[in-house]
Design a protein around this motif. Structure first.
Motif, PDB file in Angstrom:
ATOM      1  N   UNK A   2       0.839  -1.183   0.000  1.00  0.00           N
ATOM      2  CA  UNK A   2       0.000   0.000   0.000  1.00  0.00           C
ATOM      3  C   UNK A   2       0.872   1.229   0.000  1.00  0.00           C
ATOM      4  N   UNK A   3       0.254   2.312  -0.339  1.00  0.00           N
ATOM      5  CA  UNK A   3       0.916   3.587  -0.210  1.00  0.00           C
ATOM      6  C   UNK A   3       0.581   4.164   1.152  1.00  0.00           C
ATOM      7  N   UNK A   4       1.155   5.339   1.509  1.00  0.00           N
ATOM      8  CA  UNK A   4       1.043   5.869   2.863  1.00  0.00           C
ATOM      9  C   UNK A   4      -0.346   5.785   3.455  1.00  0.00           C
ATOM     10  N   UNK A   5      -0.387   5.314   4.656  1.00  0.00           N
ATOM     11  CA  UNK A   5      -1.648   5.232   5.389  1.00  0.00           C
ATOM     12  C   UNK A   5      -1.345   5.135   6.852  1.00  0.00           C
ATOM     13  N   UNK A   6      -2.400   5.198   7.682  1.00  0.00           N
ATOM     14  CA  UNK A   6      -2.208   5.066   9.110  1.00  0.00           C
ATOM     15  C   UNK A   6      -1.864   3.649   9.474  1.00  0.00           C
ATOM     16  N   UNK A   7      -1.617   3.410  10.755  1.00  0.00           N
ATOM     17  CA  UNK A   7      -1.158   2.107  11.166  1.00  0.00           C
ATOM     18  C   UNK A   7      -1.514   1.790  12.588  1.00  0.00           C
ATOM     19  N   UNK A   8      -1.741   0.520  12.902  1.00  0.00           N
ATOM     20  CA  UNK A   8      -1.978   0.108  14.254  1.00  0.00           C
ATOM     21  C   UNK A   8      -0.718  -0.340  14.936  1.00  0.00           C
ATOM     22  N   UNK A   9      -0.888  -0.744  16.159  1.00  0.00           N
ATOM     23  CA  UNK A   9       0.241  -1.220  16.924  1.00  0.00           C
ATOM     24  C   UNK A   9       0.368  -2.715  16.830  1.00  0.00           C
ATOM     25  N   UNK A  10       1.420  -3.227  17.425  1.00  0.00           N
ATOM     26  CA  UNK A  10       1.636  -4.662  17.473  1.00  0.00           C
ATOM     27  C   UNK A  10       1.820  -5.073  18.921  1.00  0.00           C
ATOM     28  N   UNK A  11       1.258  -6.211  19.263  1.00  0.00           N
ATOM     29  CA  UNK A  11       1.490  -6.776  20.580  1.00  0.00           C
ATOM     30  C   UNK A  11       1.189  -8.247  20.487  1.00  0.00           C
ATOM     31  N   UNK A  12       1.210  -8.910  21.629  1.00  0.00           N
ATOM     32  CA  UNK A  12       0.957 -10.332  21.633  1.00  0.00           C
ATOM     33  C   UNK A  12      -0.468 -10.606  21.206  1.00  0.00           C
ATOM     34  N   UNK A 557      -4.608  -4.788  -1.098  1.00  0.00           N
ATOM     35  CA  UNK A 557      -4.172  -5.438  -2.344  1.00  0.00           C
ATOM     36  C   UNK A 557      -4.202  -4.538  -3.576  1.00  0.00           C
ATOM     37  N   UNK A 558      -4.847  -3.379  -3.490  1.00  0.00           N
ATOM     38  CA  UNK A 558      -4.834  -2.476  -4.641  1.00  0.00           C
ATOM     39  C   UNK A 558      -3.438  -1.903  -4.899  1.00  0.00           C
ATOM     40  N   UNK A 559      -2.596  -1.900  -3.864  1.00  0.00           N
ATOM     41  CA  UNK A 559      -1.235  -1.411  -4.025  1.00  0.00           C
ATOM     42  C   UNK A 559      -1.082   0.087  -3.865  1.00  0.00           C
ATOM     43  N   UNK A 560      -2.147   0.805  -3.618  1.00  0.00           N
ATOM     44  CA  UNK A 560      -2.057   2.251  -3.443  1.00  0.00           C
ATOM     45  C   UNK A 560      -3.425   2.835  -3.151  1.00  0.00           C
ATOM     46  N   UNK A 561      -3.440   4.073  -2.685  1.00  0.00           N
ATOM     47  CA  UNK A 561      -4.694   4.762  -2.389  1.00  0.00           C
ATOM     48  C   UNK A 561      -5.391   5.140  -3.692  1.00  0.00           C
ATOM     49  N   UNK A 562      -6.681   4.873  -3.751  1.00  0.00           N
ATOM     50  CA  UNK A 562      -7.440   5.196  -4.962  1.00  0.00           C
ATOM     51  C   UNK A 562      -7.421   6.700  -5.237  1.00  0.00           C
ATOM     52  N   UNK A 563      -7.342   7.057  -6.527  1.00  0.00           N
ATOM     53  CA  UNK A 563      -7.339   8.469  -6.916  1.00  0.00           C
ATOM     54  C   UNK A 563      -8.680   8.918  -7.492  1.00  0.00           C
ATOM     55  N   UNK A 564      -9.612   7.969  -7.637  1.00  0.00           N
ATOM     56  CA  UNK A 564     -10.919   8.334  -8.184  1.00  0.00           C
ATOM     57  C   UNK A 564     -12.084   7.798  -7.350  1.00  0.00           C
ATOM     58  N   UNK A 565     -11.769   7.180  -6.212  1.00  0.00           N
ATOM     59  CA  UNK A 565     -12.823   6.670  -5.344  1.00  0.00           C
ATOM     60  C   UNK A 565     -13.326   5.297  -5.723  1.00  0.00           C
ATOM     61  N   UNK A 566     -12.811   4.735  -6.817  1.00  0.00           N
ATOM     62  CA  UNK A 566     -13.256   3.425  -7.282  1.00  0.00           C
ATOM     63  C   UNK A 566     -12.300   2.332  -6.809  1.00  0.00           C
TER      64      UNK A 566
END
Length: 656
Positions: A2-12, A557-566
């Motif tokens: 993916x391209x830049x986006x937010x992220x969660x944390x990791x733990x057990x 799986x799209x590999x990047x943020x959509x640029x047209x909303x589709x």
């Protein structure tokens, strides 16, 4: 992926547990069910009895008996120390016993023990035998030390993940309400002329019998480690359990966080009488009022956790609680500086002063924040501890709690001896809370990251989730979602009670602030194969390790943020991940997800391919959503099939 986006944390990852029961309308519905109600009233009666007996005995020694070797100024300290001492001596052993034997059987024996101790206490009360009553205080502490690990290990066996926060909130609320009622009843009953002590004796025995009757209806709760060989050495067993908890970072830091909360609370509770007399210039009834306000605050905060968490174990509430504890603790110091001079206030005169309402509001909100802080930590420990070791880890927590409470008494006493006033001690503890909480949150970034996710999903947006029961409660899984905005990963994290590891475009890690957040969250950077073959392969190797560790893996799986909303075509990376998982002997389900209504938001690329250029372009609290579909078997999870499933979930939102 993916391209830049937010992220969660990791733990057990969460351990295996019993299947979740049908969803209840709210936490109070548990009081109508056999799996919770008898247990709740059993522990409620026990906590009330402990405090009725302790407080009545303290009042008795302070005002009614003259004992040369136990002066009134030392009575409360000695009684409190005798009650806490068994937690240090017996918790390690009781944790092992709770893991080895059926918990219902243990509760029944503990309640029989309580009846015997209270019968002995009744003899001591009738005979005014202080030594015998001190022995009973010690024995009641031992009984509570045995019951503690059983209590918190019982809940995760009978409650699902969605009920665990509410169940813990009910228990915490019930405990503090029982403490309050026990103290009030003990003080009122023992003060009855001539026969008050006798009434206390009968009340203690009656409460013990009520607790035993309620325990009779508790359902069977089988042993989680029946073959366990008990280590009778409390020192080595405590150390072993702490080492075991240390292997799960989030669990161990939560143990420390809860113990700090008890340190924090003990400083306030132990100083209430002197605070009411010397600072607020109030009488005994004012001191009781402070206890009532504090107890109600804790209870309300505990109950609020289920509402604020939307019925998940939401540790993002912990920073919120920590902030409130410090903010209102600091404000309490300044509120005390603005108090009008006076001789002695009665309860009515105290309440009539507007300046005192600020003090009471600070205490109530500080206590409320402590409830919000502690309940998610208890729930996380229960959810993520190994079921076979859960009671022993909780026993280790009880030992830490006792040590921290003892330390709080020593440190507060030293500060008073050094000439600090009680408001100054409150201020020092509130400021220390900033340091301690910050240290814990930096060591376990999941707390802060889930707090960010909670703020984004509950305050910035009105976030509606459908189908989140399809997110596996345990075991490995791959979560696939459409990619609409820079905060997609954060919103997905907010929907999952378990942490998610995301594969993300390597370029986002170079972004100020966001890059630091994603590295702290242990997101997996990936680069196009043609740009950096080594980074490409390394990302898939890390993804395979995530699944081998029974964690959740998130990809776009799209590999990047959509640029047209589709929705864009899905790439084949998911097949590579599943192929490796199969080679590792794993049967990993794939959970399709569809984020809805995010296109056009501030974080999407609606502005000519750019983002974050027009704040609040859709106003505050805009509606966004997440639809979660049923898991797809790995052999059926082709890019085309997953694309169709996500597209179908998007269509469901349109139809709705």
């Amino acid at each position: 992926m993916s391209q830049p986006s937010g992220s969660p944390a990791v733990a057990d990852s969460a351990p295996a547990r019993t299947p979740s029961p049908p969803r209840q309308p709210n936490q109070f519905a548990l009081l109508g069910q056999k799996r919770f109600a008898p247990f709740f009233w059993t522990q409620f009666a026990g906590a009330a009895n402990d405090n009725l007996f302790k407080f009545a005995f303290t009042v008795m020694v302070t005002y009614q008996l003259s004992v040369s070797w136990l002066p009134p100024t030392m009575a409360g300290l000695v009684i409190g120390a005798l009650f806490i001492l068994p937690f240090l001596l017996f918790s390690a052993t009781s944790g092992q016993v709770a893991d080895k034997y059926d918990k219902r059987t243990l509760i029944l024996w503990v309640k029989w023990l309580e009846i015997a101790i209270m019968a002995m206490a009744a003899v001591g009360l009738y005979a005014s035998n202080v030594l015998l009553l001190l022995l009973c205080i010690f024995l009641m502490g031992a009984q509570s030390a045995i019951f503690g690990p059983v209590k918190f290990a019982y809940l995760p066996y009978h409650l699902g993940e969605r009920e665990l926060t509410g169940g813990n909130g009910m228990v915490e609320m019930g405990t503090f309400l029982a403490i309050l009622l026990g103290n009030v009843a003990g003080g009122l009953i023992v003060a009855v002329p001539d026969v008050g002590v006798h009434y206390v004796a009968w009340a203690c025995v009656a409460l013990a019998v009520v607790g035993r009757l309620a325990a009779q209806f508790i359902p069977d709760t089988p042993a989680t480690a029946p073959s366990l060989q008990i280590n009778w050495n409390p020192a080595t067993e405590t150390w072993r359990n702490l080492k075991l908890a240390h292997g799960q970072v989030a669990v161990f830091r939560s143990l420390l966080g809860i113990s700090w909360m008890w340190f924090f609370g003990a400083v306030f509770l132990s100083n209430f009488p002197a605070f009411a007399k010397d600072v607020l210039h109030g009488d005994e009834q004012v001191a009781s009022l402070l206890l009532v306000v504090f107890s109600i605050g804790i209870g309300v905060g505990s109950l609020l956790c289920e509402v604020l968490s939307h019925r998940h174990v939401e540790i993002g509430l912990v920073p919120l609680g920590a902030i409130g504890m410090s903010v209102f603790g600091v404000d309490l110091f300044f509120a005390c500086r603005a108090l009008p001079p006076a001789d002695v206030y009665t309860l009515g005169a105290f309440v009539a002063q507007h300046a005192h309402w600020r003090v009471m509001a600070d205490l109530a909100l500080l206590a409320l924040s402590a409830g919000v802080y502690s309940v998610p930590m208890y729930a996380l420990i229960q959810l993520r501890s190994q079921p076979t070791h859960r009671a022993r880890i909780i026993a280790a927590n009880n030992i830490l709690n006792a040590l921290f409470m003892i330390a709080s008494s020593v440190i507060a006493g030293a500060m008073l001896a050094a000439g600090l006033s009680i408001p100054q001690i409150f201020l020092a503890v509130a400021l220390a809370n900033v340091v301690v909480a910050g240290y814990i949150f930096l060591l376990v970034p999941e707390y802060l990251l889930r707090f960010v996710a909670w703020v984004l999903s509950r305050i910035v947006y009105r976030y509606k989730i459908r189908g989140d029961e399809h997110i596996p409660a345990n075991g490995p899984a791959v979560l696939v979602a459409n990619h609409v905005s820079f905060v997609d990963a954060v919103l997905l994290m907010a929907a999952s009670p378990r942490p998610i590891r995301f594969i993300m475009d390597y370029r986002i890690f170079k972004t100020p602030v966001l890059g630091w957040v994603f590295r702290m969250a242990k997101c997996i950077p990936i680069a196009p194969q043609k740009d950096d073959p080594a980074a490409y392969e390394r990302a898939f190797a890390e993804a395979a390790a995530v699944l081998r560790d029974d964690e959740l893996l998130g990809i776009f799986p799209e590999g990047g943020i959509t640029r047209d909303g589709q929705l864009q075509p899905f790439k084949g990376g998911v097949m590579k991940i599943l192929t490796q998982a199969k080679a590792d002997g794993l049967n990993v389900p794939v959970v399709p997800m569809a984020l809805t209504n995010l296109w056009g938001s501030y974080f999407s690329r609606i502005e000519n391919g750019g983002a974050m250029t027009r704040p609040f372009r859709r106003g505050m609290f805009s509606r966004v959503g997440l639809n979660v579909g049923e898991a797809v078997a790995p052999e059926c999870a082709t890019p085309e099939a997953l694309h169709d499933r996500v597209q179908g979930l998007l269509a469901e939102n349109t139809a709705a």
